[in-house]
Design a protein around this motif. Structure first.
Motif, PDB file in Angstrom:
ATOM      1  N   ILE A   1       4.168  18.510   1.136  1.00  0.00           N
ATOM      2  CA  ILE A   1       2.940  17.948   0.580  1.00  0.00           C
ATOM      3  C   ILE A   1       3.058  16.428   0.463  1.00  0.00           C
ATOM      4  O   ILE A   1       2.076  15.702   0.705  1.00  0.00           O
ATOM      5  CB  ILE A   1       2.634  18.594  -0.787  1.00  0.00           C
ATOM      6  N   ARG A   2       4.237  15.931   0.123  1.00  0.00           N
ATOM      7  CA  ARG A   2       4.427  14.479   0.048  1.00  0.00           C
ATOM      8  C   ARG A   2       4.223  13.847   1.424  1.00  0.00           C
ATOM      9  O   ARG A   2       3.576  12.810   1.549  1.00  0.00           O
ATOM     10  CB  ARG A   2       5.830  14.154  -0.481  1.00  0.00           C
ATOM     11  N   LEU A   3       4.755  14.464   2.459  1.00  0.00           N
ATOM     12  CA  LEU A   3       4.592  13.938   3.817  1.00  0.00           C
ATOM     13  C   LEU A   3       3.130  14.006   4.246  1.00  0.00           C
ATOM     14  O   LEU A   3       2.603  13.060   4.853  1.00  0.00           O
ATOM     15  CB  LEU A   3       5.463  14.729   4.792  1.00  0.00           C
ATOM     16  N   PHE A   4       2.466  15.093   3.911  1.00  0.00           N
ATOM     17  CA  PHE A   4       1.047  15.243   4.238  1.00  0.00           C
ATOM     18  C   PHE A   4       0.211  14.198   3.505  1.00  0.00           C
ATOM     19  O   PHE A   4      -0.633  13.521   4.113  1.00  0.00           O
ATOM     20  CB  PHE A   4       0.585  16.656   3.844  1.00  0.00           C
ATOM     21  N   GLU A   5       0.434  14.061   2.207  1.00  0.00           N
ATOM     22  CA  GLU A   5      -0.336  13.116   1.398  1.00  0.00           C
ATOM     23  C   GLU A   5      -0.156  11.689   1.906  1.00  0.00           C
ATOM     24  O   GLU A   5      -1.135  10.938   2.043  1.00  0.00           O
ATOM     25  CB  GLU A   5       0.114  13.224  -0.063  1.00  0.00           C
ATOM     26  N   PHE A   6       1.072  11.305   2.198  1.00  0.00           N
ATOM     27  CA  PHE A   6       1.310   9.964   2.723  1.00  0.00           C
ATOM     28  C   PHE A   6       0.576   9.758   4.045  1.00  0.00           C
ATOM     29  O   PHE A   6      -0.072   8.726   4.255  1.00  0.00           O
ATOM     30  CB  PHE A   6       2.805   9.724   2.927  1.00  0.00           C
ATOM     31  N   SER A   7       0.665  10.729   4.928  1.00  0.00           N
ATOM     32  CA  SER A   7       0.096  10.580   6.279  1.00  0.00           C
ATOM     33  C   SER A   7      -1.418  10.450   6.247  1.00  0.00           C
ATOM     34  O   SER A   7      -1.987   9.588   6.932  1.00  0.00           O
ATOM     35  CB  SER A   7       0.506  11.776   7.151  1.00  0.00           C
TER      36      SER A   7
ATOM     37  N   TYR B   1       0.833  -1.202   0.000  1.00  0.00           N
ATOM     38  CA  TYR B   1       0.000   0.000   0.000  1.00  0.00           C
ATOM     39  C   TYR B   1       0.870   1.255   0.000  1.00  0.00           C
ATOM     40  O   TYR B   1       0.564   2.236  -0.698  1.00  0.00           O
ATOM     41  CB  TYR B   1      -0.920  -0.002   1.216  1.00  0.00           C
ATOM     42  N   VAL B   2       1.957   1.239   0.764  1.00  0.00           N
ATOM     43  CA  VAL B   2       2.879   2.374   0.789  1.00  0.00           C
ATOM     44  C   VAL B   2       3.436   2.637  -0.610  1.00  0.00           C
ATOM     45  O   VAL B   2       3.545   3.783  -1.047  1.00  0.00           O
ATOM     46  CB  VAL B   2       4.027   2.114   1.785  1.00  0.00           C
ATOM     47  N   VAL B   3       3.770   1.568  -1.323  1.00  0.00           N
ATOM     48  CA  VAL B   3       4.272   1.709  -2.692  1.00  0.00           C
ATOM     49  C   VAL B   3       3.223   2.370  -3.580  1.00  0.00           C
ATOM     50  O   VAL B   3       3.531   3.270  -4.373  1.00  0.00           O
ATOM     51  CB  VAL B   3       4.684   0.333  -3.267  1.00  0.00           C
ATOM     52  N   VAL B   4       1.968   1.929  -3.443  1.00  0.00           N
ATOM     53  CA  VAL B   4       0.889   2.492  -4.258  1.00  0.00           C
ATOM     54  C   VAL B   4       0.686   3.975  -3.933  1.00  0.00           C
ATOM     55  O   VAL B   4       0.518   4.802  -4.837  1.00  0.00           O
ATOM     56  CB  VAL B   4      -0.419   1.702  -4.039  1.00  0.00           C
ATOM     57  N   VAL B   5       0.701   4.334  -2.654  1.00  0.00           N
ATOM     58  CA  VAL B   5       0.565   5.739  -2.268  1.00  0.00           C
ATOM     59  C   VAL B   5       1.686   6.560  -2.896  1.00  0.00           C
ATOM     60  O   VAL B   5       1.458   7.644  -3.454  1.00  0.00           O
ATOM     61  CB  VAL B   5       0.581   5.893  -0.729  1.00  0.00           C
ATOM     62  N   ASN B   6       2.901   6.046  -2.817  1.00  0.00           N
ATOM     63  CA  ASN B   6       4.050   6.751  -3.382  1.00  0.00           C
ATOM     64  C   ASN B   6       3.918   6.917  -4.893  1.00  0.00           C
ATOM     65  O   ASN B   6       4.260   7.970  -5.451  1.00  0.00           O
ATOM     66  CB  ASN B   6       5.329   5.996  -3.054  1.00  0.00           C
ATOM     67  N   GLN B   7       3.393   5.893  -5.547  1.00  0.00           N
ATOM     68  CA  GLN B   7       3.225   5.957  -7.004  1.00  0.00           C
ATOM     69  C   GLN B   7       2.207   7.012  -7.418  1.00  0.00           C
ATOM     70  O   GLN B   7       2.290   7.550  -8.522  1.00  0.00           O
ATOM     71  CB  GLN B   7       2.803   4.590  -7.537  1.00  0.00           C
ATOM     72  N   HIS B   8       1.259   7.313  -6.545  1.00  0.00           N
ATOM     73  CA  HIS B   8       0.226   8.293  -6.869  1.00  0.00           C
ATOM     74  C   HIS B   8       0.668   9.730  -6.566  1.00  0.00           C
ATOM     75  O   HIS B   8      -0.038  10.676  -6.920  1.00  0.00           O
ATOM     76  CB  HIS B   8      -1.056   8.001  -6.094  1.00  0.00           C
ATOM     77  N   MET B   9       1.826   9.900  -5.909  1.00  0.00           N
ATOM     78  CA  MET B   9       2.291  11.243  -5.582  1.00  0.00           C
ATOM     79  C   MET B   9       3.223  11.746  -6.681  1.00  0.00           C
ATOM     80  O   MET B   9       4.277  11.141  -6.912  1.00  0.00           O
ATOM     81  CB  MET B   9       3.032  11.244  -4.244  1.00  0.00           C
ATOM     82  N   PRO B  10       2.870  12.826  -7.354  1.00  0.00           N
ATOM     83  CA  PRO B  10       3.763  13.377  -8.374  1.00  0.00           C
ATOM     84  C   PRO B  10       5.131  13.724  -7.779  1.00  0.00           C
ATOM     85  O   PRO B  10       5.216  14.248  -6.658  1.00  0.00           O
ATOM     86  CB  PRO B  10       3.029  14.638  -8.843  1.00  0.00           C
ATOM     87  N   GLU B  11       6.184  13.445  -8.512  1.00  0.00           N
ATOM     88  CA  GLU B  11       7.532  13.738  -8.035  1.00  0.00           C
ATOM     89  C   GLU B  11       7.756  15.237  -7.865  1.00  0.00           C
ATOM     90  O   GLU B  11       8.678  15.655  -7.155  1.00  0.00           O
ATOM     91  CB  GLU B  11       8.566  13.155  -8.996  1.00  0.00           C
TER      92      GLU B  11
END
Length: 239
Positions: free
Chosen positions: A94-100, A78-88
């Motif tokens: 924002i990346r930390l917020f989105e993951f959390s 699931y962590v991998v999928v979340v990371n894949q959905h976050m634009p680089e």
């Protein structure tokens, strides 16, 4: 050729039986607690013989370990999928917020991980140690997000363990104190999903303020479940 097919089918049937046993055992552990569950309870709920369970797993502790392993494997995917959905191109805050927020949404929707961990804390330190020891890969990923944020925003430092604790605390409160969750907003709604959403918003608002997240990057789902990504089934050929 037929013998190979038969062998493959038998192996698939055995694996399905094992997964069914683990699913029923997980339900029992969450509902009754580890100490109150016996192998015979599991065999009755799974509809298989006591001897078959011993053949596949050997002991109740081994069943718990297998469940813990399975949960961690799924969460890692699931962590991998979340990371894949976050634009680089997303900034580190924002990346930390989105993951959390995506992780909390998952834990509010699928309660077994936090329920098992909470029960293990009450039962046996060895179970807790085993559960925690399986999360190193996930922890490394989160630590990377936190370090990137702290490097980019030195005046707004975040401690990884503070954030981890807040996610666990919000997830555990919703799973273990559901009657109080419903009572909090009883004058406004009788929908548990709506109460869960309001509970989630408390976390989202707090974290957005702490990480200075601009409104376009805030999340406002109609249901908490809407924030949970679907995780593709693992490819057997890749295992």
């Amino acid at each position: 050729m037929n013998e190979r097919k038969q062998g493959r089918r038998s192996a698939e049937d055995a694996e399905k039986t094992k997964q069914d046993i683990l699913q029923k055992a997980a339900e029992l552990f969450c509902d009754l607690g580890y100490e109150q569950v016996s192998l015979r309870n599991i065999s009755e709920k799974a509809g298989v013989s006591h001897s078959l369970i011993r053949h596949h797993f050997g002991s109740k502790e081994n069943i718990w370990h297998c469940i813990s392993d399975g949960l961690h494997h799924f969460i890692a995917r699931y962590v991998v999928v979340v990371n894949q959905h976050m634009p680089e191109t997303y900034p580190s805050n924002i990346r930390l917020f989105e993951f959390s927020v995506r992780m909390l949404a998952y834990m509010l929707t699928f309660k077994q991980p936090v329920q098992l961990l909470a029960d293990a804390v009450r039962q046996d330190d060895a179970l807790v140690d085993y559960f925690i020891s399986q999360g190193d890969g996930i922890e490394d990923f989160v630590e990377g997000l936190v370090k990137a944020h702290n490097s980019d925003f030195p005046d707004a430092q975040i401690r990884m363990w503070d954030l981890k604790w807040q996610i666990i605390m919000y997830a555990h409160a919703a799973a273990s104190l559901t009657p109080f969750l419903k009572e909090t907003w009883i004058d406004e709604t009788d929908s548990l999903d709506e109460c869960l959403l309001r509970h989630f918003r408390l976390f989202e608002e707090m974290l957005a303020a702490k990480l200075k997240i601009a409104q376009p990057y805030r999340v406002s789902p109609k249901r908490v479940q809407d924030l949970v990504y679907e995780v593709p089934a693992p490819d057997p050929a890749a295992q």
